[in-house]
Design a protein around this motif. Structure first.
Motif, PDB file in Angstrom:
ATOM      1  N   PRO A   1       0.996  -1.109   0.057  1.00  0.00           N
ATOM      2  CA  PRO A   1       0.084   0.022   0.028  1.00  0.00           C
ATOM      3  C   PRO A   1       0.983   1.273  -0.024  1.00  0.00           C
ATOM      4  N   ALA A   2       0.171   2.251  -0.669  1.00  0.00           N
ATOM      5  CA  ALA A   2       0.859   3.618  -0.517  1.00  0.00           C
ATOM      6  C   ALA A   2       0.811   4.333   0.682  1.00  0.00           C
ATOM      7  N   PRO A   3       1.959   4.890   1.445  1.00  0.00           N
ATOM      8  CA  PRO A   3       1.869   5.426   2.628  1.00  0.00           C
ATOM      9  C   PRO A   3       1.238   6.701   2.288  1.00  0.00           C
ATOM     10  N   ALA A   4       0.291   7.465   3.086  1.00  0.00           N
ATOM     11  CA  ALA A   4       0.059   8.785   3.175  1.00  0.00           C
ATOM     12  C   ALA A   4       1.030   9.775   3.683  1.00  0.00           C
ATOM     13  N   ILE A   5       1.802  10.046   2.390  1.00  0.00           N
ATOM     14  CA  ILE A   5       2.962  10.879   2.763  1.00  0.00           C
ATOM     15  C   ILE A   5       2.781  12.296   2.111  1.00  0.00           C
ATOM     16  N   ALA A   6       1.692  12.469   1.403  1.00  0.00           N
ATOM     17  CA  ALA A   6       1.677  13.826   0.597  1.00  0.00           C
ATOM     18  C   ALA A   6       1.296  14.938   1.828  1.00  0.00           C
ATOM     19  N   ARG A   7       1.728  16.023   1.261  1.00  0.00           N
ATOM     20  CA  ARG A   7       1.608  17.090   2.186  1.00  0.00           C
ATOM     21  C   ARG A   7       0.802  18.283   1.597  1.00  0.00           C
ATOM     22  N   THR A   8       0.417  17.925   0.093  1.00  0.00           N
ATOM     23  CA  THR A   8      -0.269  19.084  -0.488  1.00  0.00           C
ATOM     24  C   THR A   8      -1.181  18.339  -1.610  1.00  0.00           C
ATOM     25  N   TRP A   9      -2.021  18.998  -2.348  1.00  0.00           N
ATOM     26  CA  TRP A   9      -2.625  18.517  -3.488  1.00  0.00           C
ATOM     27  C   TRP A   9      -1.711  18.734  -4.611  1.00  0.00           C
ATOM     28  N   PRO A  10      -1.829  18.288  -5.860  1.00  0.00           N
ATOM     29  CA  PRO A  10      -0.864  18.550  -6.966  1.00  0.00           C
ATOM     30  C   PRO A  10      -1.328  19.954  -7.507  1.00  0.00           C
ATOM     31  N   VAL A  11      -2.776  20.277  -7.360  1.00  0.00           N
ATOM     32  CA  VAL A  11      -3.111  21.515  -7.890  1.00  0.00           C
ATOM     33  C   VAL A  11      -4.396  22.051  -7.003  1.00  0.00           C
ATOM     34  N   GLY A  12      -4.205  23.287  -6.810  1.00  0.00           N
ATOM     35  CA  GLY A  12      -5.609  23.852  -5.930  1.00  0.00           C
ATOM     36  C   GLY A  12      -5.243  23.458  -4.732  1.00  0.00           C
ATOM     37  N   THR A  13      -6.290  23.721  -3.701  1.00  0.00           N
ATOM     38  CA  THR A  13      -6.246  23.327  -2.266  1.00  0.00           C
ATOM     39  C   THR A  13      -6.950  22.102  -1.941  1.00  0.00           C
ATOM     40  N   ARG A  14      -8.268  22.128  -2.876  1.00  0.00           N
ATOM     41  CA  ARG A  14      -9.089  20.821  -2.958  1.00  0.00           C
ATOM     42  C   ARG A  14      -9.677  20.531  -4.138  1.00  0.00           C
ATOM     43  N   PRO A  15      -9.136  20.198  -5.260  1.00  0.00           N
ATOM     44  CA  PRO A  15      -9.643  20.350  -6.604  1.00  0.00           C
ATOM     45  C   PRO A  15     -10.793  19.238  -6.879  1.00  0.00           C
ATOM     46  N   ALA A  16     -11.610  19.380  -7.651  1.00  0.00           N
ATOM     47  CA  ALA A  16     -12.644  18.547  -7.918  1.00  0.00           C
ATOM     48  C   ALA A  16     -12.031  17.162  -8.728  1.00  0.00           C
ATOM     49  N   VAL A  17     -12.202  15.938  -8.255  1.00  0.00           N
ATOM     50  CA  VAL A  17     -11.924  14.858  -9.031  1.00  0.00           C
ATOM     51  C   VAL A  17     -12.955  14.487 -10.218  1.00  0.00           C
ATOM     52  N   VAL A  18     -12.264  14.798 -11.367  1.00  0.00           N
ATOM     53  CA  VAL A  18     -13.159  14.635 -12.498  1.00  0.00           C
ATOM     54  C   VAL A  18     -13.450  13.197 -12.753  1.00  0.00           C
ATOM     55  N   ARG A  19     -12.437  12.463 -12.478  1.00  0.00           N
ATOM     56  CA  ARG A  19     -12.527  11.196 -12.900  1.00  0.00           C
ATOM     57  C   ARG A  19     -11.620  10.322 -11.936  1.00  0.00           C
ATOM     58  N   ALA A  20     -12.186   9.324 -11.214  1.00  0.00           N
ATOM     59  CA  ALA A  20     -11.468   8.663 -10.024  1.00  0.00           C
ATOM     60  C   ALA A  20     -10.686   7.391 -10.775  1.00  0.00           C
ATOM     61  N   TRP A  21      -9.977   6.949 -10.050  1.00  0.00           N
ATOM     62  CA  TRP A  21      -8.879   5.797 -10.250  1.00  0.00           C
ATOM     63  C   TRP A  21      -9.861   4.745 -10.564  1.00  0.00           C
TER      64      TRP A  21
END
Length: 193
Positions: free
Chosen positions: A41-61
């Motif tokens: 599993p990927a550890p929750a290590i992100a400290r920010t979104w790649p764009v914006g502060t809480r961008p809309a997910v247009v299409r999920a994984w």
């Protein structure tokens, strides 16, 4: 003639014996193809979104059922053209350039095991170069106005461990996934200011 009858009789007996043996001896089951090992599993290590502060997910994984099956190997995040794209965690730029006419940046994340995790961002006009070390939140490029596969301008954010695609949202800790900030409730008996 007598020899022919014995020969025919012997042949018939041999065929019957072979058929009986085939029915009596069950064929061992063939082992099923072993399932590929589950990715770490990927550890929750992100400290920010790649764009914006809480961008809309247009299409999920949407993980594919098999390696070459249909699916969506990342998430699409709504972002206007020219918006800054940031590294979500510390790492080293493993690629910054164009692939099939689209700007792409890949960052190999620091300290995520073997094989290491790698994030990808496209379509992005890179502002970093290969082998450059990046920090969480550092701008690595800007959203290109064309090249997106979304109906709106977006950034496709991907996550891989070796050749296995993972859900990039799994890098985000729960507090980054929440839509509204946490609020404390008033203490009973204490007047509001």
């Amino acid at each position: 003639m007598r020899g022919q009858r014995y020969g025919a009789l012997l042949s018939g007996l041999l065929l019957m014996a072979a058929a009986t043996a085939a029915r009596a001896t069950p064929t061992p089951p063939t082992p099923a193809d072993p399932a590929p090992p589950a990715p770490l599993p990927a550890p929750a290590i992100a400290r920010t979104w790649p764009v914006g502060t809480r961008p809309a997910v247009v299409r999920a994984w949407e993980p594919p059922a098999t390696t070459y099956a249909r699916g969506h190997r990342g998430v699409d995040l709504a972002a206007p053209a020219g918006a800054p794209v940031r590294a979500v965690a510390a790492g080293r730029v493993s690629f910054a350039g164009r692939v099939a006419g689209k700007g792409v940046v890949s960052v190999e994340l620091t300290g995520t095991g073997e094989p290491p995790l790698r994030t990808t961002y496209e379509p992005v006009r890179p502002t970093v170069t290969k082998d450059e070390e990046v920090t969480p939140g550092q701008v690595i490029g800007e959203v290109e106005p064309t090249g997106s596969h979304c109906t709106v301008t977006c950034v496709h954010w991907g996550l891989l461990r070796g050749g296995t695609y993972l859900d990039p949202l799994s890098l985000l800790p729960p507090w980054l996934l929440r839509r509204a900030p946490s609020r404390l409730l008033p203490v009973l008996g204490v007047p509001l200011p």
